[in-house]
Write an enzyme that holds these catalytic residues in place. Sequence first.
Site, PDB file in Angstrom:
ATOM      1  N   ASP A  97       0.790  -1.223   0.000  1.00 49.68           N
ATOM      2  CA  ASP A  97       0.000   0.000   0.000  1.00 49.68           C
ATOM      3  C   ASP A  97       0.829   1.283   0.000  1.00 49.68           C
ATOM      4  O   ASP A  97       0.416   2.301   0.537  1.00 49.68           O
ATOM      5  CB  ASP A  97      -0.922   0.005   1.231  1.00 49.68           C
ATOM      6  CG  ASP A  97      -0.174  -0.301   2.532  1.00 49.68           C
ATOM      7  OD1 ASP A  97       1.058  -0.097   2.575  1.00 49.68           O
ATOM      8  OD2 ASP A  97      -0.812  -0.753   3.491  1.00 49.68           O
ATOM      9  N   GLU A 119      -0.782  -9.146  -1.112  1.00 52.49           N
ATOM     10  CA  GLU A 119      -1.277  -8.572   0.140  1.00 52.49           C
ATOM     11  C   GLU A 119      -2.456  -7.645  -0.129  1.00 52.49           C
ATOM     12  O   GLU A 119      -2.525  -6.508   0.310  1.00 52.49           O
ATOM     13  CB  GLU A 119      -0.173  -7.836   0.907  1.00 52.49           C
ATOM     14  CG  GLU A 119      -0.514  -7.621   2.373  1.00 52.49           C
ATOM     15  CD  GLU A 119       0.588  -6.903   3.133  1.00 52.49           C
ATOM     16  OE1 GLU A 119       1.283  -7.566   3.901  1.00 52.49           O
ATOM     17  OE2 GLU A 119       0.739  -5.669   2.948  1.00 52.49           O
ATOM     18  N   GLU A 133      -1.811   5.266   3.308  1.00 54.73           N
ATOM     19  CA  GLU A 133      -1.819   3.898   2.791  1.00 54.73           C
ATOM     20  C   GLU A 133      -3.219   3.330   2.561  1.00 54.73           C
ATOM     21  O   GLU A 133      -3.441   2.565   1.614  1.00 54.73           O
ATOM     22  CB  GLU A 133      -1.035   2.982   3.744  1.00 54.73           C
ATOM     23  CG  GLU A 133       0.465   3.193   3.724  1.00 54.73           C
ATOM     24  CD  GLU A 133       0.936   4.317   4.629  1.00 54.73           C
ATOM     25  OE1 GLU A 133       2.153   4.522   4.725  1.00 54.73           O
ATOM     26  OE2 GLU A 133       0.075   5.012   5.229  1.00 54.73           O
ATOM     27  N   HIS A 211       7.485   4.998  13.245  1.00 55.00           N
ATOM     28  CA  HIS A 211       7.875   5.838  12.123  1.00 55.00           C
ATOM     29  C   HIS A 211       6.699   6.356  11.302  1.00 55.00           C
ATOM     30  O   HIS A 211       6.861   7.250  10.487  1.00 55.00           O
ATOM     31  CB  HIS A 211       8.780   5.042  11.178  1.00 55.00           C
ATOM     32  CG  HIS A 211       8.054   3.988  10.408  1.00 55.00           C
ATOM     33  ND1 HIS A 211       7.761   2.757  10.947  1.00 55.00           N
ATOM     34  CD2 HIS A 211       7.530   3.979   9.152  1.00 55.00           C
ATOM     35  CE1 HIS A 211       7.108   2.038  10.055  1.00 55.00           C
ATOM     36  NE2 HIS A 211       6.951   2.744   8.947  1.00 55.00           N
ATOM     37  N   ARG A 213       3.647   8.067   9.423  1.00 55.80           N
ATOM     38  CA  ARG A 213       3.355   9.482   9.234  1.00 55.80           C
ATOM     39  C   ARG A 213       2.304  10.001  10.209  1.00 55.80           C
ATOM     40  O   ARG A 213       2.396  11.112  10.730  1.00 55.80           O
ATOM     41  CB  ARG A 213       2.902   9.714   7.780  1.00 55.80           C
ATOM     42  CG  ARG A 213       2.724  11.152   7.383  1.00 55.80           C
ATOM     43  CD  ARG A 213       2.246  11.242   5.944  1.00 55.80           C
ATOM     44  NE  ARG A 213       3.235  10.696   5.013  1.00 55.80           N
ATOM     45  CZ  ARG A 213       4.176  11.419   4.417  1.00 55.80           C
ATOM     46  NH1 ARG A 213       4.254  12.710   4.661  1.00 55.80           N
ATOM     47  NH2 ARG A 213       5.035  10.861   3.589  1.00 55.80           N
ATOM     48  N   HIS A 244      14.059   5.396  12.436  1.00 56.56           N
ATOM     49  CA  HIS A 244      13.777   5.755  11.052  1.00 56.56           C
ATOM     50  C   HIS A 244      14.475   7.062  10.711  1.00 56.56           C
ATOM     51  O   HIS A 244      14.543   7.979  11.539  1.00 56.56           O
ATOM     52  CB  HIS A 244      12.261   5.898  10.858  1.00 56.56           C
ATOM     53  CG  HIS A 244      11.821   5.896   9.437  1.00 56.56           C
ATOM     54  ND1 HIS A 244      11.843   7.032   8.656  1.00 56.56           N
ATOM     55  CD2 HIS A 244      11.360   4.901   8.639  1.00 56.56           C
ATOM     56  CE1 HIS A 244      11.396   6.738   7.448  1.00 56.56           C
ATOM     57  NE2 HIS A 244      11.100   5.457   7.400  1.00 56.56           N
TER      58      HIS A 244
END
Length: 371
Positions: A97, A119, A133, A211, A213, A244
């Site tokens: 995604d 997936e 995503e 990490h 967003r 990250h």
Amino acid sequence: MKNIAFVFGTRPEIIKLAPVILELRKYPEDYNVIIVNTEQQKELSNQTLKYFGLVADYKLDCMRENQSLSSVQARILNSLEEVYNTVKIDATIVQGDTMTVLSGALTSFYHKIPVYHVEAGLRSYDIFEPFPEEVMRQMTSRVADLHFAPTEVNKEALLKENIDENKIHVVGNTVIDALFCLSDDVLEESRKFYENKGIKIDDKLVLITAHRRENHGERIDRIIKAISYLAEKYSDHTFVIPVHPNPNVHDKIHSHLGEFKNIYLLEPLDYPYLVYLMKHAKLILTDSGGIQEEAPSFACPTLVMRYETERKEGIEAGVSMLVGADYEKIISESEKVLSSTKENTRLKAQNPYGDGKSSLKIEKIIRKYLI
């Protein structure tokens, strides 16, 4: 022979597509595998390819510092267009995604080339959790010709969106296949890696990754505060955090957690080194999607620092728990594990995400449709 393009750009995509690439390459008379790396995560993606013994045929170098989502999408689309105008491709395989997934699917669609989505069918039904995503995987589903769903739950989600049942195949998750690629030599190398860094790997190990967003800003502040509390209270435990590189995460974690003697802040880890930590961890705190799927294979309790997850099977099976970026909840649920022994907190349920044979199933389905 069919030209199959694998389009990816991040470490998780490579981990989950590498077993499929390796399976297709067992049949060189049938498949010519073309590896296209957008380098959405340049260093991490190339590092992970190397572990699997793979080399990209096309490296697109699409990332720029602090670019917007629309900018990176435009750059990936333009770069992929050049590739698709250069070589004849019979099918495109994408996974998951990311921006690369959506861009790869769109480019393939624009060229009227079938898209196979590994997936497929994961849904949170909140377009901002995870962001962006959730929208990317929903949009990818609209143009995919084959949907390789990890679970029956994912299949049902696709059916509710009027996806043709004949195009949906439940195959498990290829991330479990990847775990079985680790040799004893690789695990021994991983052990020496931590030994050389002076990091104690025992029954009091806590692995933390953060990490995403949506966890930037105040959320990462609350997560860091909770980690600080836990590290101070459980000073006999070792906390390992692969940090990250995104400055929104990296700078805050280093400035607030860098002084703790029992917290080790590492650069992003090569895949086998991360798996080694999961294998030995007493507790995992994460906002990662892949770790939610991998950790149950090692019977490790996992607290998911997100408010929604598209991997609900783990929640329902009791192998993971949503705690969001809730300071109190992170602490209270972590203490249930950390205050006991590792032996007493091991999970009893089986991994709901796969049996390690997903790639074989995928190859057989592709062969039926394409060869």
